[in-house]
Design a protein around this motif. Structure first.
Motif, PDB file in Angstrom:
ATOM      1  N   HIS A  31      42.561 -36.949 -13.513  1.00 13.08           N
ATOM      2  CA  HIS A  31      43.163 -35.966 -14.086  1.00 13.08           C
ATOM      3  C   HIS A  31      44.730 -36.365 -14.709  1.00 13.08           C
ATOM      4  N   ALA A 137      55.846 -34.114 -15.012  1.00 13.04           N
ATOM      5  CA  ALA A 137      56.157 -32.945 -14.091  1.00 13.04           C
ATOM      6  C   ALA A 137      56.567 -33.487 -12.846  1.00 13.04           C
ATOM      7  N   GLU A 184      61.315 -25.902 -17.593  1.00 10.28           N
ATOM      8  CA  GLU A 184      60.520 -25.095 -16.956  1.00 10.28           C
ATOM      9  C   GLU A 184      60.560 -25.101 -15.549  1.00 10.28           C
ATOM     10  N   ARG A 186      60.191 -23.577 -11.472  1.00  9.66           N
ATOM     11  CA  ARG A 186      59.744 -22.278 -10.520  1.00  9.66           C
ATOM     12  C   ARG A 186      59.866 -22.540  -9.181  1.00  9.66           C
ATOM     13  N   GLN A 211      48.985 -29.033  -6.351  1.00  3.29           N
ATOM     14  CA  GLN A 211      47.801 -29.292  -7.013  1.00  3.29           C
ATOM     15  C   GLN A 211      47.589 -28.540  -8.383  1.00  3.29           C
ATOM     16  N   GLU A 212      47.680 -27.122  -8.344  1.00  2.00           N
ATOM     17  CA  GLU A 212      47.832 -26.255  -9.272  1.00  2.00           C
ATOM     18  C   GLU A 212      48.648 -26.714 -10.525  1.00  2.00           C
ATOM     19  N   TRP A 213      50.250 -27.323 -10.022  1.00  2.00           N
ATOM     20  CA  TRP A 213      51.134 -27.522 -10.985  1.00  2.00           C
ATOM     21  C   TRP A 213      50.994 -28.924 -11.621  1.00  2.00           C
ATOM     22  N   LEU A 215      47.767 -30.269 -12.072  1.00  5.30           N
ATOM     23  CA  LEU A 215      46.591 -30.207 -13.066  1.00  5.30           C
ATOM     24  C   LEU A 215      46.950 -29.183 -14.254  1.00  5.30           C
ATOM     25  N   ARG A 216      47.944 -28.437 -14.191  1.00  8.21           N
ATOM     26  CA  ARG A 216      48.367 -27.806 -15.373  1.00  8.21           C
ATOM     27  C   ARG A 216      49.163 -28.650 -16.388  1.00  8.21           C
ATOM     28  N   HIS A 217      49.761 -29.526 -15.707  1.00  7.50           N
ATOM     29  CA  HIS A 217      50.713 -30.163 -16.370  1.00  7.50           C
ATOM     30  C   HIS A 217      50.497 -31.739 -16.798  1.00  7.50           C
ATOM     31  N   ALA A 219      47.253 -32.716 -17.474  1.00  5.61           N
ATOM     32  CA  ALA A 219      46.086 -32.721 -17.993  1.00  5.61           C
ATOM     33  C   ALA A 219      46.366 -33.442 -19.455  1.00  5.61           C
ATOM     34  N   GLU A 221      46.620 -34.580 -23.048  1.00  7.19           N
ATOM     35  CA  GLU A 221      46.845 -33.573 -24.326  1.00  7.19           C
ATOM     36  C   GLU A 221      45.778 -33.713 -25.245  1.00  7.19           C
TER      37      GLU A 221
END
Length: 237
Positions: A31, A137, A184, A186, A211-213, A215-217, A219, A221
């Motif tokens: 991914h 990212a 962006e 955090r 992992q969350e960051w 997978l979110r960014h 992925a 388009e």
């Protein structure tokens, strides 16, 4: 739980004027791809980064653990520390590695992210500013983003800064850097963690946040076929 299908390679990759060793792991399906920038006095064998890489792989992310110094430079750095703060040298090599990996068959087409630790975080941010179209990212673990200097304002990719709750000096430097980043941003604090995140459960929290960051960014388009059915008489937005 089914085992993750993985393509594993140990490569020698040309990067600027040197050749660097790298361990590339590509799960199927993948991914996204995360290239690690190791910190002061560390290498691709860093147990902390390998732990995080393993968790990312289990989430379906390809990982690239590459030495940013040659064996000769590593030996010299162990004695003098002369290369670990050479952010420009490390960033140039990260850029070269990224350029090579996006053309390498197993990783072609994967959106790329950078994971930097300690001084490697500064190199990752400088590289991100130099490759805005390729790097999507950035994640920093206990990093020194302040060492990226003026490049911080040119980083518009989503950036996650992770610091330990018991690492106040680095946490302060990260807060200052976060205010200068151009996209962006955090800042996450892992309670009770020191600079190396050696406390029980601390590194697991780092891996989960990264992992969350990613997978979110990272992925893919959505293409036109993913936008749902067209309504007659309307135009695509």
């Amino acid at each position: 739980m089914n085992a993750v299908r993985m393509n594993l390679e140990r490569l020698e990759i040309p990067a600027a004027d040197v050749v660097l060793e790298a361990d590339v792991a590509v799960p199927r399906p993948a991914h996204g791809m995360v290239l690690f920038a190791h910190g002061s006095g560390s290498s691709r064998h860093s147990p902390r980064n390998r732990h995080v890489a393993g968790e990312l792989q289990r989430a379906g992310l390809a990982t690239v653990l590459a030495d940013l110094l040659t064996p000769e430079e590593e030996r010299a750095d162990a004695q003098t520390g002369e290369f670990r703060f050479d952010i420009d040298r490390l960033a140039v090599r990260l850029v070269a590695l990224t350029d090579w990996l996006v053309r390498h068959a197993p990783t072609t087409g994967l959106r790329a992210g950078l994971f930097g630790a300690s001084t490697g975080a500064a190199a990752a941010l400088v590289a991100a500013s130099a490759r805005p179209a390729l790097v999507k990212a950035v994640v920093s673990r206990g990093g020194r983003p302040d060492l990226a200097g003026e490049a911080l304002r040119s980083v518009h990719q989503p950036t996650l800064l992770i610091v330990g709750g018991h690492d106040p000096v680095v946490a302060g430097l990260n807060r200052e850097a976060a205010a200068r980043l151009g996209g962006e941003t955090r800042l996450e604090t892992v309670p009770g963690a020191s600079h190396l995140f050696e406390e029980p459960g601390a590194l697991e929290q780092v891996a989960r946040l990264a992992q969350e960051w990613f997978l979110r960014h990272l992925a893919p388009e959505p293409g036109p076929e993913d936008e749902g059915p067209r309504i007659p008489g309307t135009r695509p937005r």
